[in-house]
Design a protein around this motif. Structure first.
Motif, PDB file in Angstrom:
ATOM      1  N   UNK A 145      35.006   7.472  20.930  1.00  6.19           N
ATOM      2  CA  UNK A 145      35.432   6.368  21.786  1.00  6.19           C
ATOM      3  C   UNK A 145      34.535   6.173  23.005  1.00  6.19           C
ATOM      4  N   UNK A 146      34.022   7.283  23.579  1.00  4.63           N
ATOM      5  CA  UNK A 146      33.220   7.201  24.799  1.00  4.63           C
ATOM      6  C   UNK A 146      31.724   7.206  24.480  1.00  4.63           C
ATOM      7  N   UNK A 147      31.337   7.958  23.455  1.00  3.52           N
ATOM      8  CA  UNK A 147      29.924   8.095  23.106  1.00  3.52           C
ATOM      9  C   UNK A 147      29.383   9.475  23.390  1.00  3.52           C
ATOM     10  N   UNK A 148      30.069  10.226  24.240  1.00  2.00           N
ATOM     11  CA  UNK A 148      29.643  11.601  24.515  1.00  2.00           C
ATOM     12  C   UNK A 148      30.839  12.425  24.964  1.00  2.00           C
ATOM     13  N   UNK A 149      30.752  13.709  24.713  1.00  2.00           N
ATOM     14  CA  UNK A 149      31.755  14.664  25.191  1.00  2.00           C
ATOM     15  C   UNK A 149      31.036  15.978  25.414  1.00  2.00           C
ATOM     16  N   UNK A 150      31.043  16.462  26.647  1.00  2.00           N
ATOM     17  CA  UNK A 150      30.405  17.737  26.969  1.00  2.00           C
ATOM     18  C   UNK A 150      31.505  18.778  27.104  1.00  2.00           C
ATOM     19  N   UNK A 151      31.488  19.753  26.220  1.00  2.00           N
ATOM     20  CA  UNK A 151      32.540  20.768  26.207  1.00  2.00           C
ATOM     21  C   UNK A 151      31.914  22.143  26.046  1.00  2.00           C
TER      22      UNK A 151
END
Length: 436
Positions: A145-151
Protein backbone atom coordinates in the motif's frame (compact mmCIF):
# COMPACT_ATOMS: atom_id res chain seq x y z
CA UNK A 1 25.68 -36.10 10.92
CA UNK A 2 28.39 -34.49 13.01
CA UNK A 3 27.76 -33.32 16.54
CA UNK A 4 27.99 -29.50 16.74
CA UNK A 5 31.29 -29.68 18.63
CA UNK A 6 32.78 -31.96 15.98
CA UNK A 7 31.76 -29.64 13.18
CA UNK A 8 33.31 -26.72 15.10
CA UNK A 9 36.47 -28.75 15.60
CA UNK A 10 36.64 -29.56 11.88
CA UNK A 11 36.36 -25.91 10.86
CA UNK A 12 38.77 -24.86 13.61
CA UNK A 13 41.34 -27.23 12.11
CA UNK A 14 40.82 -25.91 8.57
CA UNK A 15 38.61 -28.65 7.09
CA UNK A 16 35.96 -27.89 4.49
CA UNK A 17 32.37 -28.51 5.52
CA UNK A 18 29.91 -30.05 3.08
CA UNK A 19 26.44 -28.47 2.56
CA UNK A 20 24.68 -31.16 4.59
CA UNK A 21 26.91 -30.49 7.62
CA UNK A 22 26.32 -26.75 7.39
CA UNK A 23 22.58 -27.26 6.98
CA UNK A 24 22.53 -29.55 10.03
CA UNK A 25 24.38 -27.00 12.17
CA UNK A 26 22.11 -24.11 11.09
CA UNK A 27 19.00 -26.22 11.73
CA UNK A 28 20.32 -26.92 15.23
CA UNK A 29 20.95 -23.21 15.76
CA UNK A 30 17.39 -22.39 14.68
CA UNK A 31 15.77 -25.11 16.81
CA UNK A 32 17.85 -24.43 19.93
CA UNK A 33 19.92 -27.63 19.79
CA UNK A 34 23.09 -25.60 19.20
CA UNK A 35 23.99 -23.49 22.22
CA UNK A 36 25.02 -19.84 22.21
CA UNK A 37 28.56 -20.91 23.18
CA UNK A 38 28.72 -23.34 20.25
CA UNK A 39 27.45 -20.68 17.84
CA UNK A 40 30.10 -18.27 19.13
CA UNK A 41 32.80 -20.91 18.72
CA UNK A 42 31.63 -21.64 15.17
CA UNK A 43 31.72 -17.93 14.33
CA UNK A 44 35.25 -17.63 15.69
CA UNK A 45 36.40 -20.70 13.75
CA UNK A 46 34.98 -19.23 10.56
CA UNK A 47 36.56 -15.87 11.38
CA UNK A 48 40.05 -17.42 11.53
CA UNK A 49 39.75 -20.21 8.95
CA UNK A 50 37.34 -18.73 6.44
CA UNK A 51 34.89 -20.43 4.09
CA UNK A 52 35.22 -21.46 0.47
CA UNK A 53 32.72 -20.09 -2.06
CA UNK A 54 30.78 -23.37 -1.91
CA UNK A 55 30.67 -23.23 1.90
CA UNK A 56 29.60 -19.59 1.77
CA UNK A 57 26.75 -20.39 -0.63
CA UNK A 58 25.69 -23.36 1.51
CA UNK A 59 25.68 -21.25 4.69
CA UNK A 60 23.68 -18.49 2.99
CA UNK A 61 21.10 -20.95 1.64
CA UNK A 62 20.76 -22.76 4.97
CA UNK A 63 20.18 -19.48 6.79
CA UNK A 64 17.74 -18.27 4.12
CA UNK A 65 15.64 -21.42 4.39
CA UNK A 66 15.71 -21.51 8.20
CA UNK A 67 12.38 -19.66 7.99
CA UNK A 68 9.82 -18.25 5.56
CA UNK A 69 10.88 -17.12 2.08
CA UNK A 70 8.53 -14.40 0.84
CA UNK A 71 6.83 -14.34 -2.55
CA UNK A 72 5.44 -11.09 -3.96
CA UNK A 73 2.78 -10.24 -6.53
CA UNK A 74 3.23 -6.49 -7.05
CA UNK A 75 2.91 -4.16 -10.05
CA UNK A 76 6.55 -3.05 -9.78
CA UNK A 77 10.00 -4.46 -8.99
CA UNK A 78 10.87 -5.55 -5.44
CA UNK A 79 14.18 -3.87 -4.60
CA UNK A 80 16.41 -3.34 -1.62
CA UNK A 81 19.69 -1.82 -0.53
CA UNK A 82 21.96 -2.89 2.30
CA UNK A 83 24.98 -1.24 3.93
CA UNK A 84 27.91 -3.07 5.49
CA UNK A 85 27.69 -0.54 8.31
CA UNK A 86 29.20 2.76 9.31
CA UNK A 87 28.80 5.83 11.50
CA UNK A 88 26.07 8.33 10.70
CA UNK A 89 24.73 5.99 8.01
CA UNK A 90 21.03 6.89 7.92
CA UNK A 91 20.78 6.28 4.17
CA UNK A 92 18.21 3.47 4.37
CA UNK A 93 15.70 5.71 6.14
CA UNK A 94 15.72 8.21 3.26
CA UNK A 95 16.43 5.88 0.34
CA UNK A 96 13.51 3.47 0.80
CA UNK A 97 10.79 6.15 0.49
CA UNK A 98 12.67 7.80 -2.40
CA UNK A 99 12.72 4.55 -4.41
CA UNK A 100 9.09 3.84 -3.50
CA UNK A 101 8.14 7.31 -4.72
CA UNK A 102 9.66 6.35 -8.09
CA UNK A 103 7.64 3.14 -8.46
CA UNK A 104 9.74 0.53 -6.68
CA UNK A 105 8.66 -1.65 -3.78
CA UNK A 106 11.14 -1.81 -0.91
CA UNK A 107 10.52 -4.44 1.80
CA UNK A 108 13.64 -3.56 3.80
CA UNK A 109 14.66 -5.91 6.61
CA UNK A 110 17.13 -3.99 8.76
CA UNK A 111 19.37 -4.95 11.65
CA UNK A 112 20.33 -3.74 15.10
CA UNK A 113 23.58 -1.94 15.74
CA UNK A 114 26.56 -4.18 15.13
CA UNK A 115 29.95 -3.49 16.68
CA UNK A 116 30.66 0.25 16.46
CA UNK A 117 27.99 0.89 13.80
CA UNK A 118 24.46 2.12 14.30
CA UNK A 119 21.51 -0.09 13.34
CA UNK A 120 18.49 1.09 11.34
CA UNK A 121 16.25 -1.01 13.57
CA UNK A 122 17.50 0.79 16.69
CA UNK A 123 16.91 4.16 15.03
CA UNK A 124 13.33 3.28 14.17
CA UNK A 125 12.85 2.15 17.76
CA UNK A 126 13.09 5.78 18.85
CA UNK A 127 9.81 6.59 17.04
CA UNK A 128 6.91 6.15 19.52
CA UNK A 129 4.54 3.40 18.47
CA UNK A 130 6.52 2.29 15.41
CA UNK A 131 6.20 -1.49 15.04
CA UNK A 132 9.59 -2.61 13.76
CA UNK A 133 8.71 -6.30 14.03
CA UNK A 134 5.23 -6.66 12.51
CA UNK A 135 3.79 -9.99 11.47
CA UNK A 136 4.27 -10.95 7.85
CA UNK A 137 0.72 -10.02 6.86
CA UNK A 138 1.20 -6.45 8.05
CA UNK A 139 4.66 -6.28 6.45
CA UNK A 140 3.19 -7.37 3.11
CA UNK A 141 0.24 -4.98 3.38
CA UNK A 142 2.34 -1.91 4.20
CA UNK A 143 4.82 -2.69 1.43
CA UNK A 144 1.98 -3.08 -1.07
CA UNK A 145 0.00 0.00 0.00
CA UNK A 146 2.82 2.45 0.83
CA UNK A 147 5.64 1.16 -1.39
CA UNK A 148 8.13 0.52 1.39
CA UNK A 149 8.32 -0.91 4.88
CA UNK A 150 11.50 -0.83 6.97
CA UNK A 151 11.37 -3.44 9.70
CA UNK A 152 13.62 -5.73 11.71
CA UNK A 153 13.92 -9.44 11.32
CA UNK A 154 10.71 -11.18 12.32
CA UNK A 155 10.81 -14.69 13.80
CA UNK A 156 9.71 -15.98 10.40
CA UNK A 157 12.51 -14.55 8.24
CA UNK A 158 16.02 -16.06 8.45
CA UNK A 159 15.74 -16.86 12.18
CA UNK A 160 19.17 -18.53 12.17
CA UNK A 161 20.76 -15.25 11.12
CA UNK A 162 18.82 -13.36 13.77
CA UNK A 163 20.40 -15.51 16.48
CA UNK A 164 23.89 -15.54 15.01
CA UNK A 165 23.79 -11.78 14.33
CA UNK A 166 23.37 -10.96 18.03
CA UNK A 167 26.18 -13.35 18.99
CA UNK A 168 28.61 -11.88 16.44
CA UNK A 169 27.98 -8.39 17.82
CA UNK A 170 29.53 -9.26 21.20
CA UNK A 171 32.14 -11.91 20.32
CA UNK A 172 34.60 -10.04 18.11
CA UNK A 173 33.51 -11.81 14.91
CA UNK A 174 31.65 -8.97 13.21
CA UNK A 175 34.32 -8.41 10.55
CA UNK A 176 34.26 -11.93 9.05
CA UNK A 177 33.72 -11.55 5.30
CA UNK A 178 32.05 -14.95 5.15
CA UNK A 179 29.61 -14.29 7.99
CA UNK A 180 28.80 -10.79 6.73
CA UNK A 181 28.01 -12.21 3.28
CA UNK A 182 25.76 -14.97 4.62
CA UNK A 183 24.04 -12.65 7.10
CA UNK A 184 23.19 -9.99 4.56
CA UNK A 185 22.12 -12.28 1.75
CA UNK A 186 20.10 -14.71 3.86
CA UNK A 187 17.80 -11.84 4.87
CA UNK A 188 17.64 -10.44 1.34
CA UNK A 189 16.95 -13.80 -0.31
CA UNK A 190 14.27 -14.51 2.31
CA UNK A 191 12.64 -11.17 1.40
CA UNK A 192 12.00 -12.36 -2.18
CA UNK A 193 13.82 -9.52 -3.97
CA UNK A 194 14.12 -8.83 -7.69
CA UNK A 195 17.27 -6.75 -7.20
CA UNK A 196 19.73 -5.70 -4.51
CA UNK A 197 22.22 -2.83 -4.28
CA UNK A 198 24.98 -3.29 -1.72
CA UNK A 199 26.77 -0.37 -0.08
CA UNK A 200 30.16 -1.62 1.13
CA UNK A 201 31.87 0.95 3.32
CA UNK A 202 35.63 1.45 3.41
CA UNK A 203 37.78 3.70 5.56
CA UNK A 204 38.31 4.52 9.23
CA UNK A 205 34.68 3.94 10.26
CA UNK A 206 34.06 0.77 8.24
CA UNK A 207 34.39 -2.90 9.18
CA UNK A 208 36.52 -3.19 6.04
CA UNK A 209 38.86 -0.25 6.61
CA UNK A 210 41.18 -1.28 3.76
CA UNK A 211 39.89 -0.64 0.23
CA UNK A 212 41.05 -4.04 -1.02
CA UNK A 213 39.17 -5.79 1.79
CA UNK A 214 36.02 -3.80 1.01
CA UNK A 215 36.32 -4.71 -2.66
CA UNK A 216 36.71 -8.35 -1.63
CA UNK A 217 33.51 -8.19 0.42
CA UNK A 218 31.68 -6.53 -2.47
CA UNK A 219 32.83 -9.25 -4.87
CA UNK A 220 31.83 -11.95 -2.35
CA UNK A 221 28.32 -10.56 -1.97
CA UNK A 222 27.79 -9.99 -5.69
CA UNK A 223 29.15 -13.45 -6.52
CA UNK A 224 27.05 -15.34 -3.96
CA UNK A 225 23.92 -13.29 -4.70
CA UNK A 226 24.12 -13.70 -8.44
CA UNK A 227 24.87 -17.39 -7.95
CA UNK A 228 21.56 -17.58 -6.06
CA UNK A 229 19.72 -15.81 -8.90
CA UNK A 230 19.49 -12.32 -7.34
CA UNK A 231 20.55 -9.39 -9.55
CA UNK A 232 23.03 -7.42 -7.46
CA UNK A 233 25.32 -4.40 -7.81
CA UNK A 234 27.76 -3.22 -5.14
CA UNK A 235 29.17 0.26 -4.59
CA UNK A 236 32.24 0.74 -2.39
CA UNK A 237 31.75 4.06 -0.59
CA UNK A 238 33.78 6.28 1.70
CA UNK A 239 33.58 5.94 5.49
CA UNK A 240 36.71 7.89 6.47
CA UNK A 241 34.30 10.43 7.98
CA UNK A 242 30.86 10.03 9.52
CA UNK A 243 28.50 9.93 6.54
CA UNK A 244 25.92 12.20 8.13
CA UNK A 245 26.90 14.90 10.60
CA UNK A 246 24.62 13.11 13.10
CA UNK A 247 25.26 9.84 14.95
CA UNK A 248 22.70 8.37 17.34
CA UNK A 249 19.23 6.89 17.12
CA UNK A 250 16.54 9.57 17.50
CA UNK A 251 19.16 12.02 16.31
CA UNK A 252 19.44 10.25 12.94
CA UNK A 253 15.65 10.06 12.58
CA UNK A 254 15.54 13.85 12.98
CA UNK A 255 18.41 14.17 10.48
CA UNK A 256 16.50 12.03 7.94
CA UNK A 257 13.40 14.18 8.28
CA UNK A 258 15.50 17.31 7.70
CA UNK A 259 17.01 15.67 4.61
CA UNK A 260 13.71 14.54 3.09
CA UNK A 261 11.97 17.87 3.71
CA UNK A 262 14.93 19.87 2.40
CA UNK A 263 15.68 21.65 5.66
CA UNK A 264 19.26 20.34 5.38
CA UNK A 265 20.93 18.27 2.64
CA UNK A 266 24.62 17.65 3.20
CA UNK A 267 26.64 16.90 0.03
CA UNK A 268 28.17 13.54 1.02
CA UNK A 269 24.96 12.06 2.40
CA UNK A 270 22.94 13.31 -0.56
CA UNK A 271 25.41 12.07 -3.18
CA UNK A 272 25.67 8.55 -1.76
CA UNK A 273 21.93 8.24 -1.12
CA UNK A 274 21.06 9.30 -4.66
CA UNK A 275 23.73 7.10 -6.24
CA UNK A 276 22.59 3.96 -4.39
CA UNK A 277 18.94 4.68 -5.12
CA UNK A 278 19.74 5.33 -8.80
CA UNK A 279 21.38 1.92 -9.07
CA UNK A 280 18.18 0.41 -7.63
CA UNK A 281 15.96 2.16 -10.19
CA UNK A 282 18.13 0.95 -13.08
CA UNK A 283 18.35 -2.58 -11.67
CA UNK A 284 14.55 -2.69 -11.42
CA UNK A 285 13.97 -1.33 -14.91
CA UNK A 286 12.40 1.88 -13.58
CA UNK A 287 14.96 4.13 -15.33
CA UNK A 288 16.96 3.54 -18.52
CA UNK A 289 20.26 4.75 -17.07
CA UNK A 290 21.83 6.26 -13.96
CA UNK A 291 21.57 9.86 -15.17
CA UNK A 292 17.82 9.56 -15.71
CA UNK A 293 17.45 7.78 -12.37
CA UNK A 294 19.27 10.55 -10.51
CA UNK A 295 16.95 13.11 -12.08
CA UNK A 296 13.84 11.21 -10.98
CA UNK A 297 15.13 10.89 -7.43
CA UNK A 298 15.95 14.59 -7.08
CA UNK A 299 12.48 15.38 -8.44
CA UNK A 300 10.79 13.10 -5.87
CA UNK A 301 12.65 14.98 -3.12
CA UNK A 302 11.84 18.43 -4.48
CA UNK A 303 8.15 17.67 -4.97
CA UNK A 304 7.80 16.17 -1.48
CA UNK A 305 6.68 12.74 -2.74
CA UNK A 306 9.48 10.95 -0.87
CA UNK A 307 8.60 12.78 2.35
CA UNK A 308 4.96 11.78 1.91
CA UNK A 309 5.91 8.11 1.48
CA UNK A 310 8.11 8.22 4.60
CA UNK A 311 5.27 9.78 6.61
CA UNK A 312 2.76 7.18 5.37
CA UNK A 313 5.16 4.33 6.19
CA UNK A 314 5.65 5.57 9.76
CA UNK A 315 1.90 5.92 10.28
CA UNK A 316 1.12 2.54 8.67
CA UNK A 317 3.53 0.84 11.08
CA UNK A 318 2.02 2.50 14.15
CA UNK A 319 4.05 5.69 14.47
CA UNK A 320 2.63 9.21 14.69
CA UNK A 321 1.03 10.49 11.48
CA UNK A 322 2.50 13.97 12.01
CA UNK A 323 6.07 12.94 12.87
CA UNK A 324 7.47 14.80 9.85
CA UNK A 325 5.59 18.00 10.72
CA UNK A 326 6.48 18.10 14.44
CA UNK A 327 9.35 15.66 15.13
CA UNK A 328 10.25 17.53 18.32
CA UNK A 329 6.91 16.45 19.80
CA UNK A 330 7.78 12.76 19.54
CA UNK A 331 11.55 12.18 19.34
CA UNK A 332 13.27 12.00 22.74
CA UNK A 333 15.97 14.53 23.53
CA UNK A 334 18.95 14.34 25.87
CA UNK A 335 19.04 16.37 29.10
CA UNK A 336 22.69 17.37 28.54
CA UNK A 337 23.66 19.10 25.28
CA UNK A 338 27.26 20.29 24.97
CA UNK A 339 28.96 22.08 22.05
CA UNK A 340 32.64 21.12 21.62
CA UNK A 341 34.91 23.85 20.24
CA UNK A 342 38.36 22.72 18.96
CA UNK A 343 41.44 23.91 20.76
CA UNK A 344 42.72 25.47 17.54
CA UNK A 345 41.23 26.53 14.22
CA UNK A 346 42.13 24.68 11.04
CA UNK A 347 40.96 21.86 8.82
CA UNK A 348 40.06 18.26 9.63
CA UNK A 349 42.98 16.13 8.45
CA UNK A 350 41.58 12.79 9.62
CA UNK A 351 38.78 11.34 11.72
CA UNK A 352 38.99 8.17 13.84
CA UNK A 353 35.42 7.46 12.75
CA UNK A 354 35.22 4.08 14.43
CA UNK A 355 35.99 5.75 17.76
CA UNK A 356 33.04 8.09 17.30
CA UNK A 357 30.80 5.05 16.83
CA UNK A 358 32.20 3.52 20.00
CA UNK A 359 31.62 6.82 21.83
CA UNK A 360 27.92 6.63 20.87
CA UNK A 361 27.81 3.15 22.43
CA UNK A 362 29.53 4.46 25.57
CA UNK A 363 26.86 7.17 25.82
CA UNK A 364 24.24 4.39 25.85
CA UNK A 365 23.30 4.51 22.18
CA UNK A 366 24.49 0.96 21.48
CA UNK A 367 25.03 -2.40 23.15
CA UNK A 368 27.89 -4.22 24.84
CA UNK A 369 25.63 -7.26 25.51
CA UNK A 370 22.76 -8.59 23.36
CA UNK A 371 20.22 -7.89 26.11
CA UNK A 372 21.26 -4.26 26.70
CA UNK A 373 18.68 -1.50 26.27
CA UNK A 374 19.33 1.40 23.91
CA UNK A 375 19.14 5.05 25.00
CA UNK A 376 17.50 6.64 21.94
CA UNK A 377 18.30 10.27 22.70
CA UNK A 378 22.11 10.21 22.99
CA UNK A 379 24.77 10.78 20.33
CA UNK A 380 26.38 13.57 18.33
CA UNK A 381 25.26 16.26 15.91
CA UNK A 382 27.28 18.68 13.80
CA UNK A 383 30.16 16.27 13.17
CA UNK A 384 32.57 17.64 10.52
CA UNK A 385 34.11 15.57 7.72
CA UNK A 386 37.70 15.33 6.51
CA UNK A 387 38.56 18.60 4.78
CA UNK A 388 36.03 20.71 6.69
CA UNK A 389 37.12 23.89 8.44
CA UNK A 390 36.74 23.96 12.24
CA UNK A 391 37.12 26.73 14.79
CA UNK A 392 35.13 28.84 17.26
CA UNK A 393 32.18 29.10 14.85
CA UNK A 394 32.47 25.52 13.51
CA UNK A 395 32.78 23.08 16.42
CA UNK A 396 33.90 19.46 16.44
CA UNK A 397 30.29 18.57 17.15
CA UNK A 398 27.60 18.74 19.78
CA UNK A 399 27.22 16.00 22.40
CA UNK A 400 23.81 14.76 23.50
CA UNK A 401 24.19 12.86 26.78
CA UNK A 402 22.19 11.53 29.70
CA UNK A 403 24.40 13.24 32.31
CA UNK A 404 27.47 15.44 32.69
CA UNK A 405 29.84 12.54 33.41
CA UNK A 406 28.84 10.78 30.19
CA UNK A 407 29.28 14.05 28.30
CA UNK A 408 32.81 14.41 29.75
CA UNK A 409 33.81 10.98 28.43
CA UNK A 410 32.25 11.71 25.05
CA UNK A 411 34.07 15.04 24.81
CA UNK A 412 37.41 13.37 25.50
CA UNK A 413 36.69 10.74 22.83
CA UNK A 414 35.64 13.36 20.28
CA UNK A 415 38.74 15.49 20.80
CA UNK A 416 41.00 12.47 20.32
CA UNK A 417 39.08 11.34 17.23
CA UNK A 418 39.73 14.54 15.26
CA UNK A 419 43.17 15.54 13.95
CA UNK A 420 43.33 19.18 12.90
CA UNK A 421 45.88 20.72 10.53
CA UNK A 422 46.52 24.32 9.52
CA UNK A 423 46.32 23.67 5.77
CA UNK A 424 43.49 22.40 3.61
CA UNK A 425 43.25 18.63 3.01
CA UNK A 426 42.44 16.41 0.08
CA UNK A 427 39.22 14.43 0.37
CA UNK A 428 38.37 10.99 -0.99
CA UNK A 429 35.71 10.33 -3.63
CA UNK A 430 32.33 9.45 -2.13
CA UNK A 431 32.08 6.35 -4.34
CA UNK A 432 35.35 4.43 -4.60
CA UNK A 433 34.33 1.50 -6.82
CA UNK A 434 31.40 -0.23 -8.51
CA UNK A 435 31.20 -4.05 -8.77
CA UNK A 436 28.54 -5.85 -10.79
Amino acid sequence: MMLPQELIRAKRDGASLDPAEIEHFIAGLTQGQVTEGQAAAFAMAVFFRGLSLDERVALTRAMTHSGTVLQWDLPGPVLDKHSSGGVGDAVSLALAPMVAACGGYVPMISGRGLGHTGGTLDKLGSIPGYDATPDLDRFRRVTREVGCAIIGQTPDLAPADRRLYAIRDVTGTVESLDLITASILSKKLAAGLDGLVMDVKTGAGAFMADLADAQGLARSIVGVAQGAGLKTVALVTDMDSPLASAAGNAIEIAYTIDYLTGRAREPAFHAITVELAAEMLVLGGLSPDLAAARGRLVECLETGRATEVFSRMVAALGGPADLVEVPERYLPTAPVVRRIVPEESGFVASVATREIGLAVIALGGGRTRPQDDIDPCVGFTGLPRVGDAVGPDRPLGTIHARDEAAADHAEAALRVAYRITSGSCDTAAFVRDRIA
